[in-house]
Design an enzyme around this catalytic site. Structure first.
Site, PDB file in Angstrom:
ATOM      1  N   THR A   1      15.410   8.804 -41.974  1.00  0.00           N
ATOM      2  CA  THR A   1      16.026   9.849 -41.142  1.00  0.00           C
ATOM      3  C   THR A   1      17.531   9.803 -41.349  1.00  0.00           C
ATOM      4  O   THR A   1      18.128   8.726 -41.341  1.00  0.00           O
ATOM      5  CB  THR A   1      15.675   9.593 -39.670  1.00  0.00           C
ATOM      6  OG1 THR A   1      14.255   9.669 -39.545  1.00  0.00           O
ATOM      7  CG2 THR A   1      16.322  10.623 -38.753  1.00  0.00           C
TER       8      THR A   1
ATOM      9  N   PHE B   1       4.839  15.247 -23.299  1.00  0.00           N
ATOM     10  CA  PHE B   1       6.249  14.834 -23.186  1.00  0.00           C
ATOM     11  C   PHE B   1       6.913  15.363 -21.921  1.00  0.00           C
ATOM     12  O   PHE B   1       8.098  15.667 -21.903  1.00  0.00           O
ATOM     13  CB  PHE B   1       7.035  15.189 -24.459  1.00  0.00           C
ATOM     14  CG  PHE B   1       6.911  14.083 -25.478  1.00  0.00           C
ATOM     15  CD1 PHE B   1       5.719  13.886 -26.132  1.00  0.00           C
ATOM     16  CD2 PHE B   1       7.959  13.215 -25.731  1.00  0.00           C
ATOM     17  CE1 PHE B   1       5.550  12.826 -27.018  1.00  0.00           C
ATOM     18  CE2 PHE B   1       7.810  12.153 -26.620  1.00  0.00           C
ATOM     19  CZ  PHE B   1       6.593  11.967 -27.269  1.00  0.00           C
TER      20      PHE B   1
ATOM     21  N   THR C   1      18.859   3.613 -41.756  1.00  0.00           N
ATOM     22  CA  THR C   1      20.115   4.369 -41.694  1.00  0.00           C
ATOM     23  C   THR C   1      20.867   4.113 -40.388  1.00  0.00           C
ATOM     24  O   THR C   1      21.884   4.757 -40.123  1.00  0.00           O
ATOM     25  CB  THR C   1      19.851   5.886 -41.851  1.00  0.00           C
ATOM     26  OG1 THR C   1      18.716   6.237 -41.049  1.00  0.00           O
ATOM     27  CG2 THR C   1      19.575   6.247 -43.289  1.00  0.00           C
TER      28      THR C   1
ATOM     29  N   GLY D   1       9.846   9.385 -15.390  1.00  0.00           N
ATOM     30  CA  GLY D   1       9.871   7.936 -15.208  1.00  0.00           C
ATOM     31  C   GLY D   1      11.197   7.365 -15.661  1.00  0.00           C
ATOM     32  O   GLY D   1      12.247   7.975 -15.430  1.00  0.00           O
TER      33      GLY D   1
ATOM     34  N   CYS E   1      14.305   5.795 -32.201  1.00  0.00           N
ATOM     35  CA  CYS E   1      14.505   7.160 -32.710  1.00  0.00           C
ATOM     36  C   CYS E   1      15.172   8.085 -31.696  1.00  0.00           C
ATOM     37  O   CYS E   1      16.304   8.530 -31.904  1.00  0.00           O
ATOM     38  CB  CYS E   1      13.177   7.736 -33.162  1.00  0.00           C
ATOM     39  SG  CYS E   1      12.367   6.687 -34.373  1.00  0.00           S
TER      40      CYS E   1
ATOM     41  N   GLU F   1       5.355   5.589 -33.463  1.00  0.00           N
ATOM     42  CA  GLU F   1       4.926   4.200 -33.404  1.00  0.00           C
ATOM     43  C   GLU F   1       3.675   4.126 -32.532  1.00  0.00           C
ATOM     44  O   GLU F   1       3.588   4.789 -31.502  1.00  0.00           O
ATOM     45  CB  GLU F   1       6.026   3.304 -32.836  1.00  0.00           C
ATOM     46  CG  GLU F   1       7.150   3.105 -33.822  1.00  0.00           C
ATOM     47  CD  GLU F   1       8.208   2.137 -33.331  1.00  0.00           C
ATOM     48  OE1 GLU F   1       7.900   1.229 -32.550  1.00  0.00           O
ATOM     49  OE2 GLU F   1       9.373   2.311 -33.744  1.00  0.00           O
TER      50      GLU F   1
ATOM     51  N   VAL G   1       8.776   3.057 -41.657  1.00  0.00           N
ATOM     52  CA  VAL G   1       8.544   4.297 -42.384  1.00  0.00           C
ATOM     53  C   VAL G   1       8.012   4.000 -43.786  1.00  0.00           C
ATOM     54  O   VAL G   1       7.016   4.573 -44.238  1.00  0.00           O
ATOM     55  CB  VAL G   1       9.860   5.114 -42.449  1.00  0.00           C
ATOM     56  CG1 VAL G   1       9.697   6.349 -43.310  1.00  0.00           C
ATOM     57  CG2 VAL G   1      10.316   5.471 -41.043  1.00  0.00           C
TER      58      VAL G   1
ATOM     59  N   ARG H   1      13.385  -2.136 -29.704  1.00  0.00           N
ATOM     60  CA  ARG H   1      14.662  -1.460 -29.960  1.00  0.00           C
ATOM     61  C   ARG H   1      14.922  -0.410 -28.873  1.00  0.00           C
ATOM     62  O   ARG H   1      14.089   0.417 -28.586  1.00  0.00           O
ATOM     63  CB  ARG H   1      14.651  -0.822 -31.355  1.00  0.00           C
ATOM     64  CG  ARG H   1      14.784  -1.870 -32.444  1.00  0.00           C
ATOM     65  CD  ARG H   1      14.654  -1.267 -33.815  1.00  0.00           C
ATOM     66  NE  ARG H   1      13.297  -0.787 -34.066  1.00  0.00           N
ATOM     67  CZ  ARG H   1      12.928  -0.129 -35.162  1.00  0.00           C
ATOM     68  NH1 ARG H   1      13.810   0.135 -36.094  1.00  0.00           N
ATOM     69  NH2 ARG H   1      11.677   0.266 -35.319  1.00  0.00           N
TER      70      ARG H   1
HETATM   71  C1  UGA Z   1       9.478   9.596 -32.049  1.00  0.00           C
HETATM   72  C2  UGA Z   1       8.830  10.973 -32.276  1.00  0.00           C
HETATM   73  O1  UGA Z   1       7.849  11.220 -31.255  1.00  0.00           O
HETATM   74  C3  UGA Z   1       8.153  11.037 -33.651  1.00  0.00           C
HETATM   75  O2  UGA Z   1       7.611  12.330 -33.884  1.00  0.00           O
HETATM   76  C4  UGA Z   1       9.182  10.719 -34.727  1.00  0.00           C
HETATM   77  O3  UGA Z   1       8.617  10.735 -36.031  1.00  0.00           O
HETATM   78  C5  UGA Z   1       9.770   9.342 -34.450  1.00  0.00           C
HETATM   79  O4  UGA Z   1      10.370   9.337 -33.124  1.00  0.00           O
HETATM   80  C6  UGA Z   1      10.838   9.072 -35.488  1.00  0.00           C
HETATM   81  O5  UGA Z   1      11.881   9.747 -35.492  1.00  0.00           O
HETATM   82  O6  UGA Z   1      10.598   8.252 -36.401  1.00  0.00           O
HETATM   83  P1  UGA Z   1       8.557   7.189 -31.297  1.00  0.00           P
HETATM   84  O7  UGA Z   1       9.973   6.727 -31.287  1.00  0.00           O
HETATM   85  O8  UGA Z   1       7.524   6.329 -31.967  1.00  0.00           O
HETATM   86  O9  UGA Z   1       8.435   8.634 -32.026  1.00  0.00           O
HETATM   87  O10 UGA Z   1       8.137   7.335 -29.788  1.00  0.00           O
HETATM   88  P2  UGA Z   1       7.643   8.516 -28.812  1.00  0.00           P
HETATM   89  O11 UGA Z   1       6.187   8.504 -28.712  1.00  0.00           O
HETATM   90  O12 UGA Z   1       8.312   9.789 -29.157  1.00  0.00           O
HETATM   91  O13 UGA Z   1       8.220   7.978 -27.415  1.00  0.00           O
HETATM   92  C7  UGA Z   1       9.632   7.825 -27.232  1.00  0.00           C
HETATM   93  C8  UGA Z   1       9.930   7.384 -25.830  1.00  0.00           C
HETATM   94  O14 UGA Z   1       9.737   8.455 -24.907  1.00  0.00           O
HETATM   95  C9  UGA Z   1       9.082   6.219 -25.302  1.00  0.00           C
HETATM   96  O15 UGA Z   1       9.927   5.300 -24.664  1.00  0.00           O
HETATM   97  C10 UGA Z   1       8.150   6.881 -24.306  1.00  0.00           C
HETATM   98  O16 UGA Z   1       7.742   5.998 -23.288  1.00  0.00           O
HETATM   99  C11 UGA Z   1       9.039   7.982 -23.759  1.00  0.00           C
HETATM  100  N1  UGA Z   1       8.299   9.121 -23.172  1.00  0.00           N
HETATM  101  C12 UGA Z   1       7.413   9.834 -23.915  1.00  0.00           C
HETATM  102  C13 UGA Z   1       8.558   9.484 -21.858  1.00  0.00           C
HETATM  103  O17 UGA Z   1       9.388   8.853 -21.168  1.00  0.00           O
HETATM  104  N2  UGA Z   1       7.896  10.568 -21.315  1.00  0.00           N
HETATM  105  C14 UGA Z   1       7.003  11.281 -22.042  1.00  0.00           C
HETATM  106  O18 UGA Z   1       6.438  12.262 -21.504  1.00  0.00           O
HETATM  107  C15 UGA Z   1       6.752  10.910 -23.361  1.00  0.00           C
END
Ligand code: UGA
Length: 465
Positions: A119, A254, A85, A258, A265, A155, A11, A333
């Site tokens: 956060t 989203f 945090t 799977g 996060c 990310e 961040v 992570r």
């Molecule tokens: C997430 C949020 O999307 C961000 O908006 C937020 O700022 C961030 O956390 C944070 O709190 O800092 P991130 O952890 O980078 O971002 O990852 P995501 O893209 O949200 O994906 C999270 C997980 O969900 C991944 O393992 C991904 O493979 C999975 N996922 C995503 C699914 O299993 N299905 C989906 O349809 C989409």
């Protein structure tokens, strides 16, 4: 503006480099010696597309530098706190924010503002408000505004998410005269006027961040439960959510079924919301269900590996394709891969993994003894009894499955991201197991009759006889 950013993790570093690119003078403060030295030598502690060049440009143009502490009298307009945090044990911790505040509050000039970007849960805010007010009063100087400005970067696309945000949320923890709000507005001078700049109470802003992640997690667990329904009724979840997503109240994103969500996060914030509610005597049944559906998916994946490998994992070789929690990151992570590998090994399998991201490979090897990590997708798949797609890196999606079938002992793949075309995999002589997918259907090209408003080809699926 002169801005100090405390904490050069994901961040903090993205924020510091982004702010420097807008012409601010940014000082990145990092207490961990090794990380600081690496940054000064031009090496990034994390992999994030586009970040390395943004940092290098900031440093070369003199807008960004890295220090171990902010000395008194540096005259910063804004102090951004972006320290971690997580307590490393699945919980929240306040201590890093508190010690950072204790160090900087007495030295800030009048007119400066503190902006928390880490956060944090809403329950922390009263204590932080009291701490800052007390530390400031002890100096005999005027109050300092205390703000929260949550980040919504993902990310893999963090740099462009920071530079082109879809909204800016500013929470006033303590800003009676609105001066802190004004500082944050100036900090984002490069963002177009059309981008919503939402000012609210500190608690609202913190919950706007948490709420967004809880909602995304809920969508994913919803899709995963729907996938089970699809399996029960012989429907294909990708067609089902594809159709649902055209409703703009629902949206297409989203809803990929799977092995579920990982990373630092979503899992942490869902778990902590459930855990803290329980401690407070409240219940959050929806979020508890989101958590348990997600946890279960990793074990369902192992069950599917077992089925594909002929009913047992004992003595079988499992090839895991991907280790990172999603593509375009080196982050492990709370990566589903680690839980899956551990469970498969506990069931007697030899697990061989490959991930295109070398740093993730190195860390995974030390995180999970017994996990074999190889340097190519072919080395993972050769003589394997079953393949498991864990991370949908493009390298895996583009595999020649006929070639893969020749490499493997039992040509079978379990698609943990519903990212492959089941029929193409089947046609290559492999067996395929996804989540809520149907195989052996034929695609039928249809043209909408005499429809001037839509002359495109449409693909409709029909069950094969
Ligand atoms: C997430 C949020 O999307 C961000 O908006 C937020 O700022 C961030 O956390 C944070 O709190 O800092 P991130 O952890 O980078 O971002 O990852 P995501 O893209 O949200 O994906 C999270 C997980 O969900 C991944 O393992 C991904 O493979 C999975 N996922 C995503 C699914 O299993 N299905 C989906 O349809 C989409």
């Amino acid at each position: 503006m002169r801005i100090a950013v405390f904490g050069m993790g994901y961040v903090g570093l993205v924020s510091a480099a982004g702010l420097a690119s807008w012409g601010h003078e940014v000082i990145g403060v990092e207490v961990a010696r090794a990380r600081l030295e690496a940054l000064r030598a031009g090496r990034l502690p994390i992999y994030e597309p586009g970040l390395s060049s943004l940092v290098a440009t900031g440093v070369a143009e003199g807008h960004l530098r890295f220090v171990s502490e902010l000395k008194p009298g540096q005259g910063v307009d804004i102090a951004i706190i972006a320290v971690g945090t997580h307590d490393g044990d699945g919980g929240w911790q306040t201590q890093p924010i508190e010690s950072c505040l204790s160090a900087i509050v007495p030295n800030l000039d009048d007119g400066a503002a503190i902006v928390i970007r880490s956060t944090l849960p809403p329950a922390f805010l009263p204590a932080l408000r009291t701490l800052v007010a007390a530390k400031r009063a002890a100096t005999g100087r005027g109050p300092v505004p205390l703000m929260v400005n949550p980040e919504f970067t993902k990310e893999g696309t963090a740099v462009s998410d920071f530079l082109h945000p879809d909204r800016i949320v500013v929470g006033q923890i303590d800003d009676p005269a609105g001066l802190g709000t004004q500082c944050v507005r100036e900090m984002y001078h490069a963002i177009p006027e059309t981008t919503p700049f939402l000012v609210m109470a500190g608690e609202d802003a913190v919950l706007a961040k948490l709420g967004a992640n809880l909602f995304l997690a809920t969508k994913i667990s919803f899709a995963n439960e729907l996938a089970l329904l699809c399996e029960a009724y012989g429907a294909d979840v990708t067609s089902v959510v594809g159709a649902m997503g055209h409703d703009d109240r629902i949206g297409p994103k989203f809803l990929k079924a799977g092995i579920g969500f990982g990373g630092s996060c979503l899992p942490h914030q869902v778990t902590m919301t459930v855990r803290e509610a329980r401690l407070d005597g409240r219940s959050t049944p929806l979020f508890a269900a989101v958590e348990s559906i997600n946890d279960q998916r990793r074990y369902d994946f192992v069950d599917r590996l077992r089925d594909a490998a002929g009913g047992t994992l004992e003595g079988r070789t499992v090839a895991l394709l991907g280790l990172t929690f999603k593509p375009n990151t080196d982050d492990l992570r709370d990566a589903p891969s680690l839980t899956i590998a551990e469970a498969a090994m506990a069931a007697g399998a030899r697990v061989v993994a490959y991930d295109p991201m070398a740093p993730a490979r190195i860390r995974a090897a030390s995180l999970l003894p017994g996990l074999e990590i190889v340097d190519s997708v072919e080395a993972a798949l050769r003589d394997a009894d079953v393949a498991g797609l864990v991370t949908e890196w493009p390298e895996f999606i583009g595999l020649d499955w006929a070639e893969v079938a020749e490499w493997m002992r039992i040509p079978a793949v379990v698609d943990g991201r519903n990212a492959l075309d089941p029929d193409a995999v089947l046609a290559a002589g492999m067996s395929y197991i996804g989540f809520g997918r149907q195989v052996g259907r034929v695609a039928v090209a249809t043209t909408r009759r005499a429809a001037p408003w839509n002359d495109q080809l449409e693909w409709a699926s029909a069950a094969a006889d």
